[in-house]
Every structure is written in C-alpha cells, then in structure tokens.
Design a protein around this motif. Structure first.
Motif, PDB file in Angstrom:
ATOM      1  N   ARG A 138       0.542  -4.428   7.053  1.00  0.00           N
ATOM      2  CA  ARG A 138       0.531  -4.992   5.697  1.00  0.00           C
ATOM      3  C   ARG A 138       1.436  -4.179   4.771  1.00  0.00           C
ATOM      4  O   ARG A 138       1.724  -3.003   5.029  1.00  0.00           O
ATOM      5  CB  ARG A 138      -0.897  -5.014   5.155  1.00  0.00           C
ATOM      6  CG  ARG A 138      -1.822  -5.983   5.872  1.00  0.00           C
ATOM      7  CD  ARG A 138      -3.274  -5.750   5.484  1.00  0.00           C
ATOM      8  NE  ARG A 138      -3.714  -4.420   5.904  1.00  0.00           N
ATOM      9  CZ  ARG A 138      -4.562  -3.653   5.233  1.00  0.00           C
ATOM     10  NH1 ARG A 138      -5.069  -4.063   4.078  1.00  0.00           N
ATOM     11  NH2 ARG A 138      -4.915  -2.466   5.700  1.00  0.00           N
ATOM     12  N   LEU A 139       1.845  -4.812   3.705  1.00  0.00           N
ATOM     13  CA  LEU A 139       2.813  -4.218   2.785  1.00  0.00           C
ATOM     14  C   LEU A 139       2.114  -3.736   1.506  1.00  0.00           C
ATOM     15  O   LEU A 139       1.123  -4.326   1.066  1.00  0.00           O
ATOM     16  CB  LEU A 139       3.906  -5.225   2.486  1.00  0.00           C
ATOM     17  CG  LEU A 139       4.636  -5.657   3.775  1.00  0.00           C
ATOM     18  CD1 LEU A 139       5.453  -6.917   3.563  1.00  0.00           C
ATOM     19  CD2 LEU A 139       5.503  -4.525   4.307  1.00  0.00           C
ATOM     20  N   PRO A 140       2.623  -2.670   0.902  1.00  0.00           N
ATOM     21  CA  PRO A 140       1.846  -1.964  -0.124  1.00  0.00           C
ATOM     22  C   PRO A 140       1.808  -2.613  -1.490  1.00  0.00           C
ATOM     23  O   PRO A 140       0.956  -2.261  -2.314  1.00  0.00           O
ATOM     24  CB  PRO A 140       2.555  -0.605  -0.199  1.00  0.00           C
ATOM     25  CG  PRO A 140       3.957  -0.878   0.238  1.00  0.00           C
ATOM     26  CD  PRO A 140       3.858  -1.952   1.279  1.00  0.00           C
ATOM     27  N   HIS A 141       2.701  -3.552  -1.761  1.00  0.00           N
ATOM     28  CA  HIS A 141       2.847  -4.071  -3.125  1.00  0.00           C
ATOM     29  C   HIS A 141       2.326  -5.507  -3.254  1.00  0.00           C
ATOM     30  O   HIS A 141       2.650  -6.196  -4.226  1.00  0.00           O
ATOM     31  CB  HIS A 141       4.325  -4.048  -3.524  1.00  0.00           C
ATOM     32  CG  HIS A 141       5.201  -4.893  -2.628  1.00  0.00           C
ATOM     33  ND1 HIS A 141       5.439  -4.562  -1.318  1.00  0.00           N
ATOM     34  CD2 HIS A 141       5.876  -6.047  -2.853  1.00  0.00           C
ATOM     35  CE1 HIS A 141       6.226  -5.476  -0.776  1.00  0.00           C
ATOM     36  NE2 HIS A 141       6.501  -6.390  -1.686  1.00  0.00           N
ATOM     37  N   GLN A 142       1.503  -5.944  -2.302  1.00  0.00           N
ATOM     38  CA  GLN A 142       1.107  -7.356  -2.281  1.00  0.00           C
ATOM     39  C   GLN A 142      -0.375  -7.560  -2.560  1.00  0.00           C
ATOM     40  O   GLN A 142      -0.986  -8.502  -2.084  1.00  0.00           O
ATOM     41  CB  GLN A 142       1.517  -7.975  -0.938  1.00  0.00           C
ATOM     42  CG  GLN A 142       3.040  -8.003  -0.784  1.00  0.00           C
ATOM     43  CD  GLN A 142       3.538  -8.700   0.472  1.00  0.00           C
ATOM     44  OE1 GLN A 142       2.836  -8.776   1.473  1.00  0.00           O
ATOM     45  NE2 GLN A 142       4.763  -9.212   0.414  1.00  0.00           N
ATOM     46  N   GLY A 143      -0.948  -6.670  -3.374  1.00  0.00           N
ATOM     47  CA  GLY A 143      -2.282  -6.908  -3.902  1.00  0.00           C
ATOM     48  C   GLY A 143      -3.425  -6.263  -3.158  1.00  0.00           C
ATOM     49  O   GLY A 143      -4.583  -6.406  -3.561  1.00  0.00           O
ATOM     50  N   TRP A 144      -3.163  -5.539  -2.072  1.00  0.00           N
ATOM     51  CA  TRP A 144      -4.220  -4.883  -1.325  1.00  0.00           C
ATOM     52  C   TRP A 144      -4.791  -3.725  -2.137  1.00  0.00           C
ATOM     53  O   TRP A 144      -4.066  -3.022  -2.840  1.00  0.00           O
ATOM     54  CB  TRP A 144      -3.694  -4.385   0.019  1.00  0.00           C
ATOM     55  CG  TRP A 144      -3.133  -5.500   0.855  1.00  0.00           C
ATOM     56  CD1 TRP A 144      -1.831  -5.890   0.946  1.00  0.00           C
ATOM     57  CD2 TRP A 144      -3.888  -6.395   1.684  1.00  0.00           C
ATOM     58  NE1 TRP A 144      -1.710  -6.966   1.792  1.00  0.00           N
ATOM     59  CE2 TRP A 144      -2.961  -7.297   2.263  1.00  0.00           C
ATOM     60  CE3 TRP A 144      -5.236  -6.508   2.009  1.00  0.00           C
ATOM     61  CZ2 TRP A 144      -3.343  -8.304   3.136  1.00  0.00           C
ATOM     62  CZ3 TRP A 144      -5.625  -7.511   2.886  1.00  0.00           C
ATOM     63  CH2 TRP A 144      -4.688  -8.403   3.442  1.00  0.00           C
ATOM     64  N   ALA A 145      -6.096  -3.522  -2.027  1.00  0.00           N
ATOM     65  CA  ALA A 145      -6.779  -2.547  -2.882  1.00  0.00           C
ATOM     66  C   ALA A 145      -6.254  -1.136  -2.688  1.00  0.00           C
ATOM     67  O   ALA A 145      -6.241  -0.337  -3.635  1.00  0.00           O
ATOM     68  CB  ALA A 145      -8.286  -2.583  -2.608  1.00  0.00           C
ATOM     69  N   ALA A 146      -5.810  -0.797  -1.480  1.00  0.00           N
ATOM     70  CA  ALA A 146      -5.349   0.572  -1.209  1.00  0.00           C
ATOM     71  C   ALA A 146      -3.940   0.834  -1.722  1.00  0.00           C
ATOM     72  O   ALA A 146      -3.473   1.979  -1.654  1.00  0.00           O
ATOM     73  CB  ALA A 146      -5.420   0.866   0.285  1.00  0.00           C
ATOM     74  N   GLY A 147      -3.247  -0.187  -2.216  1.00  0.00           N
ATOM     75  CA  GLY A 147      -1.914   0.024  -2.763  1.00  0.00           C
ATOM     76  C   GLY A 147      -0.999   0.728  -1.785  1.00  0.00           C
ATOM     77  O   GLY A 147      -0.805   0.266  -0.651  1.00  0.00           O
ATOM     78  N   PRO A 148      -0.409   1.864  -2.169  1.00  0.00           N
ATOM     79  CA  PRO A 148       0.554   2.531  -1.290  1.00  0.00           C
ATOM     80  C   PRO A 148      -0.030   3.066   0.005  1.00  0.00           C
ATOM     81  O   PRO A 148       0.718   3.380   0.927  1.00  0.00           O
ATOM     82  CB  PRO A 148       1.098   3.673  -2.159  1.00  0.00           C
ATOM     83  CG  PRO A 148       0.096   3.861  -3.240  1.00  0.00           C
ATOM     84  CD  PRO A 148      -0.521   2.524  -3.476  1.00  0.00           C
ATOM     85  N   ASP A 149      -1.355   3.174   0.114  1.00  0.00           N
ATOM     86  CA  ASP A 149      -1.968   3.607   1.366  1.00  0.00           C
ATOM     87  C   ASP A 149      -2.266   2.442   2.320  1.00  0.00           C
ATOM     88  O   ASP A 149      -2.769   2.665   3.424  1.00  0.00           O
ATOM     89  CB  ASP A 149      -3.272   4.372   1.095  1.00  0.00           C
ATOM     90  CG  ASP A 149      -3.019   5.812   0.681  1.00  0.00           C
ATOM     91  OD1 ASP A 149      -1.922   6.325   0.959  1.00  0.00           O
ATOM     92  OD2 ASP A 149      -3.927   6.418   0.077  1.00  0.00           O
ATOM     93  N   THR A 150      -1.950   1.221   1.916  1.00  0.00           N
ATOM     94  CA  THR A 150      -2.240   0.061   2.759  1.00  0.00           C
ATOM     95  C   THR A 150      -1.549   0.136   4.122  1.00  0.00           C
ATOM     96  O   THR A 150      -2.205  -0.038   5.157  1.00  0.00           O
ATOM     97  CB  THR A 150      -1.852  -1.239   2.026  1.00  0.00           C
ATOM     98  OG1 THR A 150      -2.598  -1.330   0.810  1.00  0.00           O
ATOM     99  CG2 THR A 150      -2.125  -2.457   2.882  1.00  0.00           C
ATOM    100  N   PRO A 151      -0.232   0.417   4.189  1.00  0.00           N
ATOM    101  CA  PRO A 151       0.382   0.526   5.519  1.00  0.00           C
ATOM    102  C   PRO A 151      -0.211   1.666   6.342  1.00  0.00           C
ATOM    103  O   PRO A 151      -0.340   1.538   7.569  1.00  0.00           O
ATOM    104  CB  PRO A 151       1.864   0.773   5.211  1.00  0.00           C
ATOM    105  CG  PRO A 151       2.064   0.306   3.810  1.00  0.00           C
ATOM    106  CD  PRO A 151       0.761   0.562   3.105  1.00  0.00           C
ATOM    107  N   LEU A 152      -0.583   2.765   5.687  1.00  0.00           N
ATOM    108  CA  LEU A 152      -1.165   3.896   6.419  1.00  0.00           C
ATOM    109  C   LEU A 152      -2.533   3.529   6.983  1.00  0.00           C
ATOM    110  O   LEU A 152      -2.902   4.005   8.063  1.00  0.00           O
ATOM    111  CB  LEU A 152      -1.257   5.125   5.516  1.00  0.00           C
ATOM    112  CG  LEU A 152      -1.769   6.408   6.185  1.00  0.00           C
ATOM    113  CD1 LEU A 152      -0.899   6.806   7.369  1.00  0.00           C
ATOM    114  CD2 LEU A 152      -1.851   7.543   5.167  1.00  0.00           C
TER     115      LEU A 152
END
Length: 336
Positions: A138-152
C-alpha cells in the motif's frame, strides 16, 4: 491465497498469450539483455498479507487496478495503482538452496512496478536457487491511518509471513533477504533499520516472528528525505510537501541506523538523474560508521530504473551476479 495455473493467470491478466510471451522472450534476449529469463513463466502463488484486510483502512476509498506501461522492448510492464490488497507473489526455485528473497518494487510511492522491478527479478533469482516473493504494498498518501508507516506495515508483515511459511515453502527462516528498487529501496532500507518498530498491532501468530531481514540489498534507493538529494516525488508522497524536520530525519535511511541492521549491499549508477548517487553514498557511510557490514557498487552509467533490463555487453550486466555472490559468501560465513 490464490494458486496460479494457466486458467487463473489468464483470467487475472497476469500472463501474455502464448504468442505474446514468445515475442517478449525474444525481444528481451535480443534487446533488453540476457538477464531477462523465463518471461512466460507464471507465478506459483499469490498470498494475501492480512487475513482480515490491512490495518487502518476505515474511510479509504480506492479502486485497485493495473496500468500497462510502454517500453522499448515490448515487454510486459504493469504497475499496481491504489493498492488495497497487499500481497506476496511467490516464485518457487526449481532447485531451492534454502534461501528466500523478498523483492520490493519501486514506483516513487505513487504506484508499484510489479513486473519490471518485481517479477523479472523473481524469475532470475529463483533460477539460481532462491525462493522469491514479490511484495505489492500500500502507498503512504492514500488515506491509510498509518500514513508514512503504511508501506512499512506491509513490509514487516511480509517478512513475518515468509518466516511463518518457511517449512511449507522449504525456506530457512534464518536466510531471508530483502531487495528493493528505487522507492522500494527506501522501503527495504526502512525494513532493515526499523524492523523492530511497532507500526501495527499483531493479528496472528506470524506476528510473533522477527521482521528483521538477514540481508538487505538497496538498488538505486531513494534513501534520503533530505532535500539536497531526495527524490522529490517519493519524498512528497511519503512525508508531504512541507515535512517537519523530525519527519525528514525519521524517514531518511541514513539517519541513525541501528547497529544490528542486517549486512547491506548497495547498487547505484553515477549518472542517475532521478535519484542522485549521493543517496547510496550517504547510506554507505552511515552504515559503515555504525559498524554494519556494507558493500557499495557504483557504476559509471546506467541511469535510473534499469532493473534487469541491461543490454548485453553493458558492465551493469554483472550486478545480479555480484549480489548473488555477496549473499552466498555471507551465508557461507553464517551470515556474518
């Protein structure tokens, strides 16, 4: 979990027709170079990372899809956009040596280049003996709660799922490496330095396992978020257009790597106009100063985004062999 056979692959659009595959194979061998092998080989399995869906997705309104990209060789080259279902795509080794490799494609944190920087490398390294898994994240800027940690989140989970499947897949759980390209190199570097960060709540027994790679390979990595040398698109997609200094520091791979980061192999080209070679140099110096075993290979020419599409006779053609021998030498020394 999806098991691939001829029917499911064709239905899912993951393979060319028999005629198209033959054409791509010929063009790959004659134009893009001999590193491109088995281009008509289908993946063996697709594994969903999160059994009940990925974390932090409340309110996320995306429609995952693939976009085919043109290239001079007429090769299959799809990018995954708006990823909502992170997966591992498995390529089994014909003669497995017990090692596993998690490949993380790039795409500037805008999309995920699953074939050029994923499947092509998987086919090559699985020929040599590795069991290879390609991560669609998943990509970090597309609304996921973890933001920049989403890909990690996805990268950590991927390492744990690989280890949880180790007996089933014939993998030594102490020989699981990661290789990332471009923004995927940033994510691989994040995994190598932040494997112990708690970026999601455990969901099953797999999350009891370590997310630390045993080796890491960073291929033309978009490693730093510091504006002097950062890849602007990756930086903005990850931490925003005007990030606070603390975010820049936190998400720059060269910032304070832990001494137990895995041995790391780095590849870059001096003439890379998209991601300056200083990204590789910064990581090399930082890791070396921290006492982390690190190997750096800088080629005079190659530009950015070459993957395994290297023409015959180009010195860059040596890079997969250089990596493979390095990884084998570390395995022979027990990973040290």
């Amino acid at each position: 979990m999806t098991r691939f056979d001829r029917r499911t692959v064709l239905a899912g659009g993951l393979a060319l027709s028999a005629g198209g595959a033959g054409t791509a194979q010929a063009r790959g061998a004659g134009g893009a170079g001999p590193l491109l092998v088995d281009l008509d080989r289908e993946p063996d399995l697709e594994i969903a990372l999160w059994p009940k869906g990925p974390p932090g997705g409340a309110g996320v309104a995306l429609s995952e899809h693939y976009v085919s990209r043109e290239n001079p060789w007429g090769l299959p080259d799809r990018a995954a956009h708006e990823v909502t279902r992170p997966t591992l795509t498995l390529f089994r080794a014909a003669r497995p040596d017990g090692s596993a490799l998690l490949i993380i494609p790039g795409g500037g944190y805008s999309w995920v280049v699953v074939e050029k920087e994923g499947f092509e490398g998987a086919r090559y390294f699985s020929r040599l003996g590795a069991t290879v898994y390609v991560l669609k994240y998943r990509l970090p800027h597309q609304g996921w709660a973890a933001g920049p940690d989403t890909p990690l989140q996805d990268a950590q989970r991927a390492m744990r799922v690989i280890r949880a499947r180790s007996a089933e897949d014939g993998v030594n759980p102490a020989r699981v490496g990661v290789m990332g390209f471009s923004a995927g190199g940033h994510l691989a570097g994040s995994l190598a330095t932040r494997f112990a960060a708690r970026v999601y709540d455990p969901v099953d027994d797999a999350d009891r396992l370590s997310a630390r790679p045993d080796l890491s390979a960073l291929v033309y990595p978009a490693a730093t978020m510091k504006p002097s040398y950062a890849h602007a698109g990756s930086r903005e997609n990850l931490i925003g257009a005007r990030p606070a200094a603390a975010l820049v520091e936190k998400y720059s791979i060269e910032s304070a790597p832990p001494p137990d980061a895995p041995p790391t192999w780095i590849l870059h080209a001096s003439d890379d106009a998209a991601v300056p070679v200083e990204n590789a140099l910064l990581v090399y110096r930082s890791f070396k100063d921290a006492g982390i075993p690190v190997s750096l290979h800088v080629f005079e020419r190659g530009g950015h985004g070459f993957g395994l599409r290297v023409e015959d006779g180009d010195p860059l053609q040596a890079w997969p062999s250089l990596y493979w021998r390095w990884a084998a030498s570390r395995a022979a020394r027990g990973g040290r």
